[in-house]
Design a protein around this motif. Structure first.
Motif, PDB file in Angstrom:
ATOM      1  N   ARG A   7       0.806  -1.215   0.000  1.00 12.28           N
ATOM      2  CA  ARG A   7       0.000   0.000   0.000  1.00 12.28           C
ATOM      3  C   ARG A   7       0.843   1.271   0.000  1.00 12.28           C
ATOM      4  O   ARG A   7       0.509   2.242  -0.662  1.00 12.28           O
ATOM      5  CB  ARG A   7      -0.916  -0.011   1.221  1.00 12.28           C
ATOM      6  N   TYR A   8       1.928   1.294   0.740  1.00 15.79           N
ATOM      7  CA  TYR A   8       2.721   2.507   0.911  1.00 15.79           C
ATOM      8  C   TYR A   8       4.030   2.415   0.137  1.00 15.79           C
ATOM      9  O   TYR A   8       4.722   1.401   0.174  1.00 15.79           O
ATOM     10  CB  TYR A   8       3.034   2.746   2.386  1.00 15.79           C
ATOM     11  N   VAL A   9       4.369   3.502  -0.555  1.00 14.86           N
ATOM     12  CA  VAL A   9       5.649   3.618  -1.239  1.00 14.86           C
ATOM     13  C   VAL A   9       6.460   4.661  -0.486  1.00 14.86           C
ATOM     14  O   VAL A   9       5.985   5.777  -0.263  1.00 14.86           O
ATOM     15  CB  VAL A   9       5.466   4.045  -2.711  1.00 14.86           C
ATOM     16  N   VAL A  10       7.664   4.293  -0.092  1.00 15.80           N
ATOM     17  CA  VAL A  10       8.523   5.180   0.688  1.00 15.80           C
ATOM     18  C   VAL A  10       9.698   5.601  -0.173  1.00 15.80           C
ATOM     19  O   VAL A  10      10.392   4.760  -0.756  1.00 15.80           O
ATOM     20  CB  VAL A  10       9.047   4.473   1.956  1.00 15.80           C
ATOM     21  N   ASN A  11       9.896   6.910  -0.264  1.00 12.43           N
ATOM     22  CA  ASN A  11      11.030   7.473  -0.983  1.00 12.43           C
ATOM     23  C   ASN A  11      11.751   8.384  -0.008  1.00 12.43           C
ATOM     24  O   ASN A  11      11.159   9.328   0.523  1.00 12.43           O
ATOM     25  CB  ASN A  11      10.529   8.254  -2.204  1.00 12.43           C
ATOM     26  N   ALA A  12      13.019   8.105   0.251  1.00 15.26           N
ATOM     27  CA  ALA A  12      13.769   8.878   1.236  1.00 15.26           C
ATOM     28  C   ALA A  12      15.180   9.115   0.731  1.00 15.26           C
ATOM     29  O   ALA A  12      15.699   8.364  -0.094  1.00 15.26           O
ATOM     30  CB  ALA A  12      13.813   8.136   2.568  1.00 15.26           C
ATOM     31  N   THR A  13      15.790  10.165   1.271  1.00 15.88           N
ATOM     32  CA  THR A  13      17.172  10.488   0.965  1.00 15.88           C
ATOM     33  C   THR A  13      18.006  10.235   2.207  1.00 15.88           C
ATOM     34  O   THR A  13      17.651  10.664   3.304  1.00 15.88           O
ATOM     35  CB  THR A  13      17.309  11.965   0.545  1.00 15.88           C
ATOM     36  N   GLY A  14      19.124   9.522   2.019  1.00 15.47           N
ATOM     37  CA  GLY A  14      20.002   9.220   3.132  1.00 15.47           C
ATOM     38  C   GLY A  14      20.944  10.366   3.441  1.00 15.47           C
ATOM     39  O   GLY A  14      21.151  11.271   2.628  1.00 15.47           O
ATOM     40  N   LYS A  15      21.525  10.332   4.614  1.00 13.57           N
ATOM     41  CA  LYS A  15      22.444  11.385   5.045  1.00 13.57           C
ATOM     42  C   LYS A  15      23.713  11.410   4.213  1.00 13.57           C
ATOM     43  O   LYS A  15      24.359  12.438   4.108  1.00 13.57           O
ATOM     44  CB  LYS A  15      22.762  11.209   6.526  1.00 13.57           C
TER      45      LYS A  15
END
Length: 72
Positions: A7-15
């Motif tokens: 259901r959920y799509v996660v898009n993140a940027t790492g440090k």
């Protein structure tokens, strides 16, 4: 074979500049993924998309939230 629905799509940027893209089946899995990676990602750059939510609701919620955040 059972078909799974994420259901959920996660898009993140790492440090360190990494890009994280993952999918979670429910809120519990989403919370667990965020808790596991909280020290590795930039929380301000975390984007979560709910695939069950109507796209028009997503659009209007972004417009309203951007208007409510002022330069103050």
């Amino acid at each position: 074979m059972e078909k799974t629905f994420n259901r959920y799509v996660v898009n993140a940027t790492g440090k360190g500049g990494q890009t994280y893209l993952t999918q979670c089946q429910d809120k519990d899995a989403l919370r667990k993924w965020i808790a596991d990676h909280e020290d590795q990602i930039i929380m301000n750059e975390l984007r979560i998309t709910d695939k069950k939510k109507n796209p028009l609701i997503n659009f209007f919620s972004k417009v309203i939230s951007s208007e409510s955040i002022g330069p103050y």
